[in-house]
Design an enzyme around this catalytic site. Structure first.
Site, PDB file in Angstrom:
ATOM      1  NE  ARG A   1      -3.783  -2.250   2.381  1.00  0.00           N
ATOM      2  CZ  ARG A   1      -3.785  -3.566   2.124  1.00  0.00           C
ATOM      3  NH1 ARG A   1      -2.654  -4.209   1.856  1.00  0.00           N
ATOM      4  NH2 ARG A   1      -4.926  -4.236   2.103  1.00  0.00           N
ATOM      5  CD  GLN A  36      -5.693  -9.762  -1.632  1.00  0.00           C
ATOM      6  OE1 GLN A  36      -6.335 -10.291  -2.541  1.00  0.00           O
ATOM      7  NE2 GLN A  36      -4.571 -10.269  -1.178  1.00  0.00           N
ATOM      8  CG  ASP A  65      -2.479 -13.977   5.176  1.00  0.00           C
ATOM      9  OD1 ASP A  65      -3.260 -14.593   4.417  1.00  0.00           O
ATOM     10  OD2 ASP A  65      -2.113 -12.815   4.959  1.00  0.00           O
ATOM     11  CE  LYS A 105      -6.746 -15.629   1.843  1.00  0.00           C
ATOM     12  NZ  LYS A 105      -6.864 -14.204   1.584  1.00  0.00           N
TER      13      LYS A 105
END
Ligand code: S3P
Length: 434
Positions: free
Chosen positions: A18, A164, A317, A344
């Site tokens: 980002r 996302q 994650d 993923k």
């Protein structure tokens, strides 16, 4: 008391991606420190260069990088395909950024990225007025995006809580000057919102009956430069925490300057529930965009736990690590509400189930998770696969090191995607704490 060790982990991947993108879109010179130099961030960097921006290389030691932004309308039509490699975040965020830019560009990725769903961002971006030409299969890369610098306002309800998707739409609203409202079933990581607020694009978030709603009511004509130090990646720190938790003994490890954003820290709560001793020392500097601090970890007798839909977005994650810990914990460990894991870098429910079974662990595969029967203190042996997925490779490498059996991870070398230096760090830690 056994060994006491202090370490750092590389910069946060989500934040680095980002920071690169917003610095390029800003007016003036952004100063970034602690950026992650890894496969994924380099893919995003190369794509930004393909769009005509001069961006220096990311230093390996986290030292300062200056980026002269080109502004919200300064990107150029690329000559070549933008290859985002393995980076889902890079691909989806850039699709949003380009949807609101007056140019056409083709985005592609490696074999794993080509398997990942893209309609989740393309569908709302099309409603805003961007056009997409699929060059491969439906819902997949490669795709050519034809952007438009004046998009239509969007009110979108996303069926999945995804940082996302949210970031992609906010970036489209930013470059395409369109009011953007998104509701997600639970709050996903809010890094983009924080960074946008820091550079002068106001984004407001609040809880609603449907979940979490973010709104960028008045996208500005330009955003300012970013001055940001990226903290260590809690998703990388999670491998170290797991190694210590599985290793037993009197070891104490401190991981310094890790990002402590509440939308990312649920793994710490899970570790505590499982019996691991975790201390969090907040060291957030005044005015910092993101909270950060030190984590101190000591092993404790591991017991099984349950992780459900409410927690999932805040440790998405780290779920493979929860399963790995579960294999060595007393009783059952159950993960549900995590269907997203199938989308993923690999199908992580399948990958974890197959790998644990290959080591003799009893696992039930669910549509949206799995149930692991743990046996404390057992030595695990066998051969597992990395499934071409950095987090699967690293999760099982940690298990291999920690349990004293002989676990062989085929194709373990993909960790560079998010955690350069993983093997060396884990090797050194095993020697120090072993
Ligand atoms: C990321 C968001 C998460 C995460 C990924 C990075 C991001 O994906 O799994 O590794 O930087 O926004 P989703 O937002 O799709 O859950």
């Amino acid at each position: 008391m056994g060994a006491r060790v202090r370490i750092r982990v590389p910069g946060d991947k989500s934040l680095s991606q980002r920071a690169l993108i917003l610095s390029v879109l800003g007016r003036g010179t952004s100063r970034l420190k602690g950026l992650l130099c890894s496969g994924d961030t380099e893919s995003t960097l190369r794509a930004l260069r393909g769009l005509g921006v001069r961006v220096p290389n990311i230093p390996r030691d986290g030292s300062e990088v200056l980026i002269n932004g080109v502004g919200l309308e300064g990107l150029k039509t690329p000559v070549n395909v933008l290859d985002l490699g393995n980076s889902g975040t890079g691909a989806r965020l850039l699709l949003g950024m380009l949807a609101g830019s007056n140019l056409s560009a083709t985005i592609d990725g490696d074999a794993s990225l080509r398997m990942r769903p893209m309609a989740r961002v393309m569908e709302p971006l099309e409603l805003m007025g961007a056009r997409f030409k699929l060059l491969g299969e439906v819902d997949r890369l490669p795709v050519t995006v034809h952007g438009c610098s004046q998009l239509k306002p969007l009110e979108w309800s996303s069926p999945v809580a995804s940082g996302q998707i949210k970031s992609s739409l906010l970036l489209a609203g930013l470059t395409g000057s369109a009011r953007t409202v998104l509701t997600e079933p639970m709050k996903s990581r809010d890094h983009t919102e924080r960074m946008l607020n820091a550079v002068g694009a106001d984004v407001i978030g609040r809880e609603t009956d449907d979940g979490w709603r973010v709104e960028m009511p008045h996208p500005p004509d330009e955003i300012g430069p970013l001055d940001f130090t990226v903290p260590g990646d809690i998703s990388s720190a999670a491998f170290v925490l797991t190694l210590v938790a599985l290793g037993g003994g009197g070891t104490e490890v401190t991981i310094q300057s890790v990002g402590l954003n509440r939308t990312r820290t649920a793994f710490l709560d899970v570790l505590s529930r499982m019996g691991v001793h975790i201390e969090v020392h907040d060291r957030t500097p005044e005015g910092s965009i993101e909270p950060l601090g030190d984590l101190v970890v000591r092993p404790g007798g591991l017991r099984g736990t349950s992780v459900g839909a409410v927690e999932v977005p805040c440790l998405i994650d780290e779920l493979p690590l929860v399963a790995v810990l579960g294999a060595c914990a007393e009783g059952e460990t159950k993960i549900t509400g995590a269907r997203e894991l199938r989308a993923k870098e690999s199908d992580r429910i399948l990958a974890v189930t197959e790998n644990l079974r290959a080591l003799g662990v009893v696992v039930e595969e669910l549509d949206d998770g799995l149930i692991v029967q743990g046996v404390p203190g057992r030595k695990l042996s066998g051969r597992v696969s990395a499934f071409d997925d950095h987090r699967i490779a690293m999760s099982f490498s940690v298990l291999a090191r920690a349990t004293g059996g002989s676990v062989d991870v085929a194709d373990a070398g993909v960790s560079d995607v998010s955690f350069p230096g993983f093997d060396q760090l884990i090797q050194k830690l095993t020697e120090q704490v072993g």
